[in-house]
Design an enzyme around this catalytic site. Structure first.
Site, PDB file in Angstrom:
ATOM      1  N   CYS A  31     -19.637  -5.771   3.793  1.00  0.00           N
ATOM      2  CA  CYS A  31     -18.873  -4.597   4.211  1.00  0.00           C
ATOM      3  C   CYS A  31     -17.585  -4.586   3.393  1.00  0.00           C
ATOM      4  CB  CYS A  31     -18.551  -4.686   5.705  1.00  0.00           C
ATOM      5  SG  CYS A  31     -17.500  -3.334   6.302  1.00  0.00           S
TER       6      CYS A  31
ATOM      7  N   CYS B 161       0.678  -0.051  10.292  1.00  0.00           N
ATOM      8  CA  CYS B 161       0.134  -1.059   9.375  1.00  0.00           C
ATOM      9  C   CYS B 161       1.177  -1.980   8.744  1.00  0.00           C
ATOM     10  CB  CYS B 161      -0.676  -0.362   8.288  1.00  0.00           C
ATOM     11  SG  CYS B 161      -1.555  -1.545   7.243  1.00  0.00           S
TER      12      CYS B 161
ATOM     13  N   CYS C 216       0.835  -1.207   0.000  1.00  0.00           N
ATOM     14  CA  CYS C 216       0.000   0.000   0.000  1.00  0.00           C
ATOM     15  C   CYS C 216       0.875   1.265   0.000  1.00  0.00           C
ATOM     16  CB  CYS C 216      -0.916  -0.007   1.223  1.00  0.00           C
ATOM     17  SG  CYS C 216      -1.998   1.427   1.303  1.00  0.00           S
TER      18      CYS C 216
ATOM     19  N   CYS D 200       0.735   4.602   6.973  1.00  0.00           N
ATOM     20  CA  CYS D 200       0.118   4.499   8.311  1.00  0.00           C
ATOM     21  C   CYS D 200       1.080   3.740   9.237  1.00  0.00           C
ATOM     22  CB  CYS D 200      -1.220   3.780   8.214  1.00  0.00           C
ATOM     23  SG  CYS D 200      -2.251   4.415   6.865  1.00  0.00           S
TER      24      CYS D 200
ATOM     25  N   CYS E 217     -19.228   2.363   8.947  1.00  0.00           N
ATOM     26  CA  CYS E 217     -18.472   1.666   9.991  1.00  0.00           C
ATOM     27  C   CYS E 217     -17.211   2.490  10.194  1.00  0.00           C
ATOM     28  CB  CYS E 217     -18.137   0.248   9.538  1.00  0.00           C
ATOM     29  SG  CYS E 217     -17.028  -0.621  10.684  1.00  0.00           S
TER      30      CYS E 217
ATOM     31  N   ARG F 193     -17.822  -2.316  18.262  1.00  0.00           N
ATOM     32  CA  ARG F 193     -17.099  -3.587  18.049  1.00  0.00           C
ATOM     33  C   ARG F 193     -15.777  -3.621  18.812  1.00  0.00           C
ATOM     34  NH1 ARG F 193     -16.533  -3.784  12.584  1.00  0.00           N
ATOM     35  NH2 ARG F 193     -18.707  -4.380  12.580  1.00  0.00           N
TER      36      ARG F 193
ATOM     37  N   CYS G 183     -16.577  -8.837   5.642  1.00  0.00           N
ATOM     38  CA  CYS G 183     -15.924  -7.563   5.346  1.00  0.00           C
ATOM     39  C   CYS G 183     -14.666  -7.780   4.509  1.00  0.00           C
ATOM     40  CB  CYS G 183     -15.586  -6.874   6.664  1.00  0.00           C
ATOM     41  SG  CYS G 183     -14.776  -5.292   6.411  1.00  0.00           S
TER      42      CYS G 183
HETATM   43  N1  SAM Z   1      -6.585   0.646   3.219  1.00  0.00           N
HETATM   44  C1  SAM Z   1      -7.855   0.847   3.754  1.00  0.00           C
HETATM   45  C2  SAM Z   1      -7.891   1.924   4.825  1.00  0.00           C
HETATM   46  O1  SAM Z   1      -6.877   2.231   5.412  1.00  0.00           O
HETATM   47  O2  SAM Z   1      -8.973   2.436   5.072  1.00  0.00           O
HETATM   48  C3  SAM Z   1      -8.504  -0.414   4.315  1.00  0.00           C
HETATM   49  C4  SAM Z   1      -7.651  -1.411   5.045  1.00  0.00           C
HETATM   50  S1  SAM Z   1      -6.912  -0.828   6.570  1.00  0.00           S
HETATM   51  C5  SAM Z   1      -5.909  -2.203   7.011  1.00  0.00           C
HETATM   52  C6  SAM Z   1      -8.314  -0.849   7.686  1.00  0.00           C
HETATM   53  C7  SAM Z   1      -8.093  -0.429   9.103  1.00  0.00           C
HETATM   54  O3  SAM Z   1      -7.422  -1.456   9.824  1.00  0.00           O
HETATM   55  C8  SAM Z   1      -7.257   0.794   9.386  1.00  0.00           C
HETATM   56  O4  SAM Z   1      -7.951   1.994   9.213  1.00  0.00           O
HETATM   57  C9  SAM Z   1      -6.912   0.620  10.848  1.00  0.00           C
HETATM   58  O5  SAM Z   1      -7.887   1.223  11.647  1.00  0.00           O
HETATM   59  C10 SAM Z   1      -6.949  -0.908  11.031  1.00  0.00           C
HETATM   60  N2  SAM Z   1      -5.597  -1.439  11.306  1.00  0.00           N
HETATM   61  C11 SAM Z   1      -4.611  -1.599  10.410  1.00  0.00           C
HETATM   62  N3  SAM Z   1      -3.496  -2.086  11.011  1.00  0.00           N
HETATM   63  C12 SAM Z   1      -3.788  -2.225  12.321  1.00  0.00           C
HETATM   64  C13 SAM Z   1      -3.032  -2.677  13.458  1.00  0.00           C
HETATM   65  N4  SAM Z   1      -1.772  -3.040  13.344  1.00  0.00           N
HETATM   66  N5  SAM Z   1      -3.653  -2.691  14.644  1.00  0.00           N
HETATM   67  C14 SAM Z   1      -4.945  -2.312  14.764  1.00  0.00           C
HETATM   68  N6  SAM Z   1      -5.704  -1.878  13.725  1.00  0.00           N
HETATM   69  C15 SAM Z   1      -5.137  -1.826  12.518  1.00  0.00           C
HETATM   70  C1  DTB Z   2     -11.259  -2.375  11.735  1.00  0.00           C
HETATM   71  O1  DTB Z   2     -11.610  -1.406  12.435  1.00  0.00           O
HETATM   72  N1  DTB Z   2     -10.393  -3.298  12.122  1.00  0.00           N
HETATM   73  C2  DTB Z   2     -10.187  -4.261  11.073  1.00  0.00           C
HETATM   74  C3  DTB Z   2     -11.176  -3.794   9.974  1.00  0.00           C
HETATM   75  N2  DTB Z   2     -11.716  -2.606  10.524  1.00  0.00           N
HETATM   76  C4  DTB Z   2     -10.732  -3.635   8.595  1.00  0.00           C
HETATM   77  C5  DTB Z   2      -8.776  -4.410  10.669  1.00  0.00           C
HETATM   78  C6  DTB Z   2      -7.865  -4.783  11.829  1.00  0.00           C
HETATM   79  C7  DTB Z   2      -6.521  -5.041  11.252  1.00  0.00           C
HETATM   80  C8  DTB Z   2      -5.569  -5.563  12.268  1.00  0.00           C
HETATM   81  C9  DTB Z   2      -4.220  -5.787  11.703  1.00  0.00           C
HETATM   82  C10 DTB Z   2      -4.175  -6.790  10.599  1.00  0.00           C
HETATM   83  O2  DTB Z   2      -4.721  -7.915  10.736  1.00  0.00           O
HETATM   84  O3  DTB Z   2      -3.539  -6.497   9.587  1.00  0.00           O
HETATM   85 FE1  SF4 Z   3      -2.745   1.165   3.449  1.00  0.00          FE
HETATM   86 FE2  SF4 Z   3      -2.605  -0.051   5.812  1.00  0.00          FE
HETATM   87 FE3  SF4 Z   3      -2.924   2.577   5.702  1.00  0.00          FE
HETATM   88 FE4  SF4 Z   3      -4.969   0.941   4.929  1.00  0.00          FE
HETATM   89  S1  SF4 Z   3      -4.098   1.146   6.982  1.00  0.00           S
HETATM   90  S2  SF4 Z   3      -4.216   2.805   3.891  1.00  0.00           S
HETATM   91  S3  SF4 Z   3      -3.766  -0.730   4.051  1.00  0.00           S
HETATM   92  S4  SF4 Z   3      -1.123   1.431   4.970  1.00  0.00           S
END
Ligand code: SAM
Ligand code: DTB
Ligand code: SF4
Length: 330
Positions: free
Chosen positions: A136, A67, A60, A64, A196, A268, A104
């Site tokens: 979702c 992530c 990506c 963030c 959501c 949630r 989702c």
């Molecule tokens: N790329 C899209 C976005 O950022 O909206 C969708 C996928 S992203 C992985 C969805 C959400 O997962 C993020 O907004 C964040 O709130 C959550 N998330 C990602 N990595 C995480 C982590 N290490 N721990 C907890 N929540 C996480």
């Molecule tokens: C949300 O609030 N939590 C989910 C979903 N929406 C997309 C994602 C959690 C991701 C946790 C880290 C991972 O598994 O990569």
């Molecule tokens: Fe990309 Fe992860 Fe950020 Fe979603 S949370 S925009 S997958 S870097």
């Protein structure tokens, strides 16, 4: 599927100092008040269960800091291209058989780009919907036309988190702004898709940023139908790999405050349950959490095993919403 009335806007806008005070109240007083509000607005015996699938993993362009899927960091997650519709259907069938009521689909995209890949995602939404599951998706930023196409394909919810308070956001993400997030949420709402939207605890934020996040969520008009409260999953190679671990009481406080501020929303208890004792999870359910992610995996990290969750629900006398509806129908 039985659902409570749609969320409404807060009667009057809530302010950050008010939410800071809420978060600082004695824990059991806070839980007691939240539990009462929860029982007035929801069936406290049932849990909404969502299952996640990463339909496009890693690489990506966003940065963030939490992530595993950002191309900016060297993490253990391998890149995988967009799945085929058949692969998604298979996963959705398994999720339904295991008791999920919502499926989702998450993509590691900065934003949706109209074209063959988006068309394939629309096919996934149509397919999952045809199984009788709620749908979702979380695909990053999108515009009004893309939101309407998702709605027309049968998308029930769009997940797009605000993640933290405005004052802390640019310490965690540098490739987009808080207002970008709000603009996508506006497009989703405008298209008539349920929202959501929640955040992550443990990103190095202080009390004020945590209160700001809850305040932003509660002041959305209407409030989000679903509010995921994630505890940071520490991922090797990310800037937040060594962030201070959360105390379990911080999660309970955030859940209770979310319930008080957003009485009708589904709150949630999201990422981070693998590290929470079952008694701490139970306190979250008492304080108003009425939704979880089920299945062995979140997007790229582990979630409690289905058998572990089934045992916890049985101990607490909680029912998964899908099972609940099936028993009412028979
Ligand atoms: N790329 C899209 C976005 O950022 O909206 C969708 C996928 S992203 C992985 C969805 C959400 O997962 C993020 O907004 C964040 O709130 C959550 N998330 C990602 N990595 C995480 C982590 N290490 N721990 C907890 N929540 C996480
Ligand atoms: C949300 O609030 N939590 C989910 C979903 N929406 C997309 C994602 C959690 C991701 C946790 C880290 C991972 O598994 O990569
Ligand atoms: Fe990309 Fe992860 Fe950020 Fe979603 S949370 S925009 S997958 S870097």
């Amino acid at each position: 599927m039985r659902r409570m009335a749609a969320p409404t806007a807060a009667k009057c806008p809530v302010g950050v100092p008010q939410v800071e005070s809420l978060l600082q109240r004695p824990l059991l007083e806070l839980v007691f008040e939240a539990a009462g509000i929860h029982r007035r607005h929801h069936d406290a015996g049932s849990l909404q269960c969502s299952q996640l699938l990463s339909i496009k993993t890693g690489g990506c362009p966003e940065d963030c800091g939490y992530c595993s899927q950002s191309a900016h960091f060297k993490t253990p997650v391998a890149r995988e291209p967009l799945l085929e519709i058949d692969q998604v259907m298979e996963a959705a069938r398994c999720a339904k058989a295991a008791g999920a009521d919502r499926f989702c689909m998450g993509a590691a995209w900065r934003e949706v780009k109209s074209g063959p890949e988006f068309d394939r995602v629309l096919g996934m939404v149509r397919g999952v919907k045809s199984l009788g599951l709620e749908t979702c998706a979380t695909l990053g930023m999108l515009n009004g036309e893309q939101a309407r196409r998702l709605r027309d394909a049968g998308l029930d919810y769009y997940n797009h988190n605000l993640d933290t308070g405005r004052s802390h956001y640019d310490k965690v993400v540098h490739t987009r702004t808080y207002d970008d997030r709000l603009a996508t949420l506006g497009a989703v709402r405008e298209a008539g898709i349920s929202v959501c939207c929640g955040g992550i605890l443990g990103l190095g934020e202080g009390l004020t940023a945590r209160a700001e996040l809850l305040c932003e969520l509660a002041n959305l008009d209407p409030q989000p139908e679903s509010v995921p409260i994630n505890a940071l999953v520490h991922v090797e190679g990310t800037p937040l790999e060594r962030a201070q671990p959360l105390d379990w009481t911080d999660v309970v406080r955030a859940v209770a405050a979310a319930r008080i501020l957003m009485p009708r929303s589904f709150v949630r208890l999201s990422a981070g349950r693998t590290h929470m004792h079952e008694a701490a999870q139970a306190l979250c359910f008492l304080a108003g959490a009425n939704s979880i992610f089920v299945g062995d995996e979140l997007l790229t990290t582990p979630n409690p095993a289905p058998a572990t969750d089934a045992a916890l629900l049985a101990k607490l006398g909680l029912r998964a919403l899908a099972r609940d509806d099936a028993s009412r129908a028979s």
